[in-house]
Write a protein that holds these residues in place. Structure first.
Motif, PDB file in Angstrom:
ATOM      1  N   UNK A 151       0.846  -1.173   0.000  1.00  0.00           N
ATOM      2  CA  UNK A 151       0.000   0.000   0.000  1.00  0.00           C
ATOM      3  C   UNK A 151       0.886   1.229   0.000  1.00  0.00           C
ATOM      4  N   UNK A 152       0.858   2.022  -1.078  1.00  0.00           N
ATOM      5  CA  UNK A 152       1.720   3.194  -1.139  1.00  0.00           C
ATOM      6  C   UNK A 152       1.270   4.270  -0.157  1.00  0.00           C
ATOM      7  N   UNK A 153       2.231   4.832   0.553  1.00  0.00           N
ATOM      8  CA  UNK A 153       1.948   5.920   1.488  1.00  0.00           C
ATOM      9  C   UNK A 153       2.835   7.091   1.126  1.00  0.00           C
ATOM     10  N   UNK A 154       2.336   8.280   1.381  1.00  0.00           N
ATOM     11  CA  UNK A 154       3.150   9.475   1.222  1.00  0.00           C
ATOM     12  C   UNK A 154       3.101  10.216   2.542  1.00  0.00           C
ATOM     13  N   UNK A 155       4.200  10.756   2.954  1.00  0.00           N
ATOM     14  CA  UNK A 155       4.198  11.526   4.191  1.00  0.00           C
ATOM     15  C   UNK A 155       3.691  12.930   3.909  1.00  0.00           C
ATOM     16  N   UNK A 156       3.441  13.656   4.974  1.00  0.00           N
ATOM     17  CA  UNK A 156       2.966  15.030   4.856  1.00  0.00           C
ATOM     18  C   UNK A 156       3.918  15.852   3.992  1.00  0.00           C
ATOM     19  N   UNK A 157       5.204  15.723   4.222  1.00  0.00           N
ATOM     20  CA  UNK A 157       6.172  16.524   3.471  1.00  0.00           C
ATOM     21  C   UNK A 157       6.127  16.200   1.979  1.00  0.00           C
ATOM     22  N   UNK A 158       6.014  14.920   1.645  1.00  0.00           N
ATOM     23  CA  UNK A 158       5.935  14.546   0.230  1.00  0.00           C
ATOM     24  C   UNK A 158       4.657  15.093  -0.388  1.00  0.00           C
ATOM     25  N   UNK A 159       3.551  15.009   0.350  1.00  0.00           N
ATOM     26  CA  UNK A 159       2.275  15.468  -0.190  1.00  0.00           C
ATOM     27  C   UNK A 159       2.264  16.974  -0.380  1.00  0.00           C
ATOM     28  N   UNK A 160       2.750  17.721   0.620  1.00  0.00           N
ATOM     29  CA  UNK A 160       2.624  19.163   0.552  1.00  0.00           C
ATOM     30  C   UNK A 160       3.604  19.794  -0.418  1.00  0.00           C
ATOM     31  N   UNK A 161       4.574  19.046  -0.875  1.00  0.00           N
ATOM     32  CA  UNK A 161       5.561  19.593  -1.788  1.00  0.00           C
ATOM     33  C   UNK A 161       5.048  19.803  -3.190  1.00  0.00           C
ATOM     34  N   UNK A 162       3.974  19.094  -3.592  1.00  0.00           N
ATOM     35  CA  UNK A 162       3.475  19.211  -4.951  1.00  0.00           C
ATOM     36  C   UNK A 162       2.225  20.052  -5.022  1.00  0.00           C
ATOM     37  N   UNK A 163       1.728  20.226  -6.246  1.00  0.00           N
ATOM     38  CA  UNK A 163       0.527  21.034  -6.424  1.00  0.00           C
ATOM     39  C   UNK A 163      -0.710  20.157  -6.510  1.00  0.00           C
ATOM     40  N   UNK A 164      -0.570  18.842  -6.299  1.00  0.00           N
ATOM     41  CA  UNK A 164      -1.685  17.927  -6.445  1.00  0.00           C
ATOM     42  C   UNK A 164      -2.513  17.736  -5.195  1.00  0.00           C
ATOM     43  N   UNK A 165      -2.349  18.599  -4.192  1.00  0.00           N
ATOM     44  CA  UNK A 165      -3.094  18.453  -2.961  1.00  0.00           C
ATOM     45  C   UNK A 165      -4.562  18.778  -3.141  1.00  0.00           C
ATOM     46  N   UNK A 166      -5.376  18.235  -2.252  1.00  0.00           N
ATOM     47  CA  UNK A 166      -6.802  18.541  -2.222  1.00  0.00           C
ATOM     48  C   UNK A 166      -7.008  19.664  -1.202  1.00  0.00           C
ATOM     49  N   UNK A 167      -8.178  20.290  -1.176  1.00  0.00           N
ATOM     50  CA  UNK A 167      -8.416  21.293  -0.132  1.00  0.00           C
ATOM     51  C   UNK A 167      -8.203  20.721   1.276  1.00  0.00           C
ATOM     52  N   UNK A 168      -8.501  19.440   1.474  1.00  0.00           N
ATOM     53  CA  UNK A 168      -8.299  18.809   2.782  1.00  0.00           C
ATOM     54  C   UNK A 168      -6.820  18.740   3.147  1.00  0.00           C
ATOM     55  N   UNK A 169      -5.984  18.285   2.218  1.00  0.00           N
ATOM     56  CA  UNK A 169      -4.554  18.177   2.531  1.00  0.00           C
ATOM     57  C   UNK A 169      -3.909  19.552   2.626  1.00  0.00           C
ATOM     58  N   UNK A 170      -4.392  20.506   1.861  1.00  0.00           N
ATOM     59  CA  UNK A 170      -3.891  21.875   1.966  1.00  0.00           C
ATOM     60  C   UNK A 170      -4.228  22.437   3.351  1.00  0.00           C
ATOM     61  N   UNK A 171      -5.452  22.199   3.828  1.00  0.00           N
ATOM     62  CA  UNK A 171      -5.858  22.666   5.163  1.00  0.00           C
ATOM     63  C   UNK A 171      -4.978  22.054   6.247  1.00  0.00           C
ATOM     64  N   UNK A 172      -4.682  20.766   6.122  1.00  0.00           N
ATOM     65  CA  UNK A 172      -3.832  20.096   7.105  1.00  0.00           C
ATOM     66  C   UNK A 172      -2.413  20.648   7.081  1.00  0.00           C
ATOM     67  N   UNK A 173      -1.881  20.839   5.889  1.00  0.00           N
ATOM     68  CA  UNK A 173      -0.521  21.364   5.748  1.00  0.00           C
ATOM     69  C   UNK A 173      -0.436  22.782   6.304  1.00  0.00           C
ATOM     70  N   UNK A 174      -1.412  23.606   5.971  1.00  0.00           N
ATOM     71  CA  UNK A 174      -1.443  24.988   6.448  1.00  0.00           C
ATOM     72  C   UNK A 174      -1.513  25.040   7.974  1.00  0.00           C
ATOM     73  N   UNK A 175      -2.273  24.121   8.569  1.00  0.00           N
ATOM     74  CA  UNK A 175      -2.419  24.078  10.026  1.00  0.00           C
ATOM     75  C   UNK A 175      -1.218  23.445  10.721  1.00  0.00           C
ATOM     76  N   UNK A 176      -0.306  22.846   9.952  1.00  0.00           N
ATOM     77  CA  UNK A 176       0.867  22.213  10.540  1.00  0.00           C
ATOM     78  C   UNK A 176       0.574  20.912  11.256  1.00  0.00           C
ATOM     79  N   UNK A 177      -0.495  20.239  10.844  1.00  0.00           N
ATOM     80  CA  UNK A 177      -0.909  18.990  11.481  1.00  0.00           C
ATOM     81  C   UNK A 177      -0.149  17.813  10.875  1.00  0.00           C
ATOM     82  N   UNK A 178       0.278  16.880  11.714  1.00  0.00           N
ATOM     83  CA  UNK A 178       0.906  15.657  11.228  1.00  0.00           C
ATOM     84  C   UNK A 178      -0.162  14.749  10.644  1.00  0.00           C
ATOM     85  N   UNK A 179       0.082  14.260   9.439  1.00  0.00           N
ATOM     86  CA  UNK A 179      -0.854  13.353   8.792  1.00  0.00           C
ATOM     87  C   UNK A 179      -0.116  12.482   7.800  1.00  0.00           C
ATOM     88  N   UNK A 180      -0.760  11.385   7.428  1.00  0.00           N
ATOM     89  CA  UNK A 180      -0.223  10.479   6.425  1.00  0.00           C
ATOM     90  C   UNK A 180      -1.290  10.291   5.357  1.00  0.00           C
TER      91      UNK A 180
END
Length: 169
Positions: free
Chosen positions: A1-30
């Motif tokens: 099962x492929x996983x991406x960490x928060x840093x890998x996800x937030x580095x690209x422009x392919x985020x969803x509004x949900x992942x953008x909200x998490x990244x902006x808030x500085x929340x740890x997520x996978x």
């Protein structure tokens, strides 16, 4: 099962509004992604199976109408939403599932991919109390085949959620 960490996800422009909200808030997520099968009868059960996670740790996001006001309910995919308990949790009398098209328009997400995070219009949110039984839970990251794993306390904080027993087995 492929996983991406928060840093890998937030580095690209392919985020969803949900992942953008998490990244902006500085929340740890996978991020967990999987190939969505349109023929599968349940989006939530499909996510749990694809990720190899117990269905009591994967939560579905449902939009209900409580006394004329849209309300978000986040409950385990292993069970269902108790509409009467939801109404009680927000001080209402009656609750019914919202029209799917209205839920999509209001949240900005498609059915099966509605996330409690990053919604177009912030709605009152109730998180099933069973979320507190887990260190992390998974919710939709904003599209079918994409889930985000995070602490239930972080989800409750970001959505200003009320914790209440709104799910039933």
């Amino acid at each position: 099962m492929p996983k991406k960490s928060k840093k890998q996800q937030s580095g690209g422009s392919g985020g969803t509004p949900a992942t953008v909200a998490l990244t902006t808030a500085g929340v740890d997520f996978t991020i967990h992604s999987y190939d969505h099968d349109p023929a599968h009868p349940s989006y939530g059960e499909e996510a749990a199976e694809a990720m190899g996670v117990s269905p009591d740790r994967v939560f579905k996001t449902l939009v209900a109408d409580v006394d004329g006001a849209l309300t978000v309910a986040v409950v385990p995919v292993a069970g269902s939403l108790d509409l009467k308990a939801l109404a009680t949790a927000v001080g209402g009398k009656r609750a019914a599932m919202a029209d799917p098209a209205l839920a999509e328009r209001t949240t900005g997400y498609v059915r099966g991919g509605i996330s409690p995070l990053g919604q177009r219009r912030k709605l009152p949110t109730v998180l099933d109390a069973s979320a507190s039984d887990h260190a992390t839970i998974c919710v939709s990251a904003g599209r079918r085949g994409l889930e985000v794993e995070l602490a239930p306390t972080a989800l409750a904080s970001l959505t200003n959620a009320t914790l209440a027993p709104i799910g039933r087995a």
